[in-house]
Design a protein around this motif. Structure first.
Motif, mmCIF file in Angstrom:
data_model
loop_
_atom_site.group_PDB
_atom_site.id
_atom_site.type_symbol
_atom_site.label_atom_id
_atom_site.label_comp_id
_atom_site.label_asym_id
_atom_site.label_seq_id
_atom_site.Cartn_x
_atom_site.Cartn_y
_atom_site.Cartn_z
ATOM 1 N N LYS A 97 -7.424 3.208 -1.678
ATOM 2 C CA LYS A 97 -5.976 3.156 -1.541
ATOM 3 C C LYS A 97 -5.291 3.185 -2.900
ATOM 4 O O LYS A 97 -5.883 2.819 -3.922
ATOM 5 N N THR A 138 0.854 -1.179 0.000
ATOM 6 C CA THR A 138 0.000 0.000 0.000
ATOM 7 C C THR A 138 0.891 1.231 0.000
ATOM 8 O O THR A 138 1.704 1.416 0.907
ATOM 9 N N GLY A 191 -3.053 5.895 1.506
ATOM 10 C CA GLY A 191 -4.439 5.673 1.890
ATOM 11 C C GLY A 191 -4.553 4.763 3.095
ATOM 12 O O GLY A 191 -3.973 3.669 3.119
ATOM 13 N N THR A 242 -8.078 -6.321 1.474
ATOM 14 C CA THR A 242 -7.112 -5.208 1.497
ATOM 15 C C THR A 242 -5.728 -5.660 1.908
ATOM 16 O O THR A 242 -4.895 -4.846 2.279
#
Length: 530
Positions: free
Chosen positions: A393, A47, A50, A360
């Motif tokens: 994200k 990631t 975000g 995620t």
């Protein structure tokens, strides 16, 4: 080329190059010259920006928030993000996230910013669900302003203008200022400044050239009775001559080196190709081997699915953003399959994500998860950027980077994630298997070891393995269950008064990914999730 970050009213200097990730040789001796396929087994997902919160926040990396980031551009260590439901364009660098263009005009009943159609400088302009982004050779940014039914531009001086459309939905060609669109979701710009538009809810591809808008393909006339007594117009499907071809909610565009156009035909779950020299549209991926009618009875859309393999048999579910790589492959954000796909040489491959599973999680590409990714871009050196809209994200897909200083030599390197494991007895390669001293397993992989009457027992939690040198048989015992007898591909061996074990078997038993790094003569053990 001018850089789009000049549109900002402030200057941001990146301190870390996103594209600094090094490429690593393919595992298991695979030979390919394609950067994406070469790195497939080595890809990891991170990631970039975000927190996942559905909100608007600027700040340092890891502190910012987005509302459905839908499209990306990348250049010079900088992301430009179409933050659709925040009605803004945002800039992401290694220092953090900042506004680039757009203002808030208030919020709706759900406390989500409302949009508007206002031109002017970037600090005074307004957008309404800005989505697809493109960049021309002069540094001008083009964007599909979906709910304004317009195509907007931002020049290198930071001025926002409306290129085509007047804010009213419809399907009208002619002078750009009078033309009408219906929820356009993407744009592509040629080297000569021709702009193509995925006019999504009109189900057509439009062209903007010399101030005029034209429609390239046939509009759909299909009517669907989706419930008894309720009808709606819908997109359709037809390959063939461009003027007769039909689409169903086209939403992603990408130009190839020939100036031809790939199209994400989202409602048809296919990837289409427009050859402008031939004036012909063809399906290049999806469609169940040329099936003429993709629609179940009374359905607005084709039935989505998931399958890799030959492009004609591959299945997609609402494919969105596209990017053509320098080697001619096509990256695909397969949004409702929650994966990133790759089309090359008539084959479709999943690059990252777990099919049909939203999530995620960062980690190795095949174990990481996305939530409705809507765009994927090529960043160089095999690195990919993803607008993970459902997760709010910006994600990065990058090949594994080995610790610095490791060189090819006779000694076998043993690496756990990014740490070089040191041992007084080097691993051994024998008959295509890598053996490591038992101490490595006990100290680094969490096993306890016991020796008794020539037998070695490795224990981790409620699981134990009993084995001996020279035997390929392993007794596996799980507390409360009957013992199992497993067979190793390679027998444990004694060397230099130490017991050496085949590393792949035990690493995979405890859930680690194992790869051979041919460029540094090393074995890589990685946790599957970060």
């Amino acid at each position: 080329m001018k850089k789009w970050k000049n549109i900002m009213t402030y200057t941001l200097a990146a301190t870390v190059a996103w594209s600094s990730f090094s490429m690593v040789a393919a595992a298991d001796g695979a030979v390919t010259s394609d950067s994406v396929l070469k790195n497939k087994s080595m890809y990891e997902v991170y990631t970039v920006a975000g927190t996942g919160e559905f909100n608007f926040k600027d700040g340092k990396l890891g502190q910012e928030a987005f509302r459905e980031p839908s499209s990306l551009l990348y250049e010079n260590d900088t992301f430009l993000v179409a933050d659709s439901l925040n009605q803004r364009l945002r800039v992401v660098t290694a220092k953090g996230t900042h506004e680039a263009a757009g203002i808030e005009l208030g919020t709706n009943d759900y406390q989500v910013p409302i949009g508007g159609l206002i031109n002017g400088t970037v600090d005074k302009a307004a957008f309404n669900s800005p989505t697809g982004l493109a960049l021309d050779k002069n540094g001008t940014v083009y964007l599909a302003d979906a709910e304004n039914h317009a195509i907007r531009t931002i020049d290198e001086k930071g001025n926002v203008a409306t290129l085509a459309g007047n804010g009213n939905l419809g399907l009208k060609d002619g002078a750009a200022k009078d033309a009408k669109f219906y929820h356009p979701l993407d744009v592509a710009v040629t080297k000569d400044g021709v702009v193509y538009v995925a006019d999504t809810l009109n189900h057509v591809i439009r062209k903007i050239q010399n101030g005029e808008v034209t429609t390239l393909n046939a509009a759909s006339t299909r009517i669907v009775e989706y419930v008894p007594g309720a009808v709606e117009t819908s997109g359709d499907f037809a390959d063939g001559p461009l003027a007769e071809a039909k689409f169903n909610e086209p939403s992603g565009l990408a130009l190839d080196s020939k100036g031809n156009l790939y199209v994400s035909d989202t409602g048809n779950d296919r990837i289409r190709y427009i050859d402008f020299a031939e004036k012909k549209v063809s399906t290049v991926a999806g469609g169940m081997d040329g099936q003429a009618s993709p629609y179940p009875t009374d359905s607005l859309y084709a039935a989505g699915g998931y399958a890799d393999g030959k492009a004609v048999n591959a299945l997609f579910h609402a494919p969105r953003g596209l990017t053509v790589t320098p080697e001619g492959g096509v990256l695909i954000a397969d949004s409702l399959n929650h994966v990133i796909r790759y089309l090359k040489d008539g084959q479709v491959t999943t690059v990252a994500g777990q099919a049909e599973e939203a999530g995620t999680g960062d980690g190795l590409a095949q174990y990481a998860t996305f939530n409705r990714p809507t765009d994927v871009i090529w960043m160089g050196n095999g690195v990919l950027g993803v607008a993970d809209a459902g997760n709010n994200k910006i994600r990065l897909i990058a090949p594994y980077e080995a610790p610095e200083g490791l060189k090819l030599g006779a000694k076998v390197h043993l690496i756990y994630n990014s740490t070089l494991l040191k041992t007084d007895a080097s691993p051994i390669v024998l008959n295509n298997s890598v053996f490591v001293p038992v101490r490595i397993l006990t100290e680094q992989l969490g096993f306890k070891v016991q020796y008794s009457k020539g037998m070695t027992t490795l224990t981790q939690g409620d699981i134990s393995y009993q084995l001996q040198a020279g035997s390929s048989k392993v007794t596996k015992t799980i507390k409360g269950q009957a013992a199992q007898t497993l067979t190793l591909v390679a027998k444990p061996l004694n060397n230099q008064n130490r017991l050496f074990l085949p590393v792949r078997f035990f690493a995979e038993e405890i859930g680690l990914d194992v790869q051979w790094l041919s460029d540094i003569h090393g074995v890589l053990l990685r946790d599957k999730k970060f």
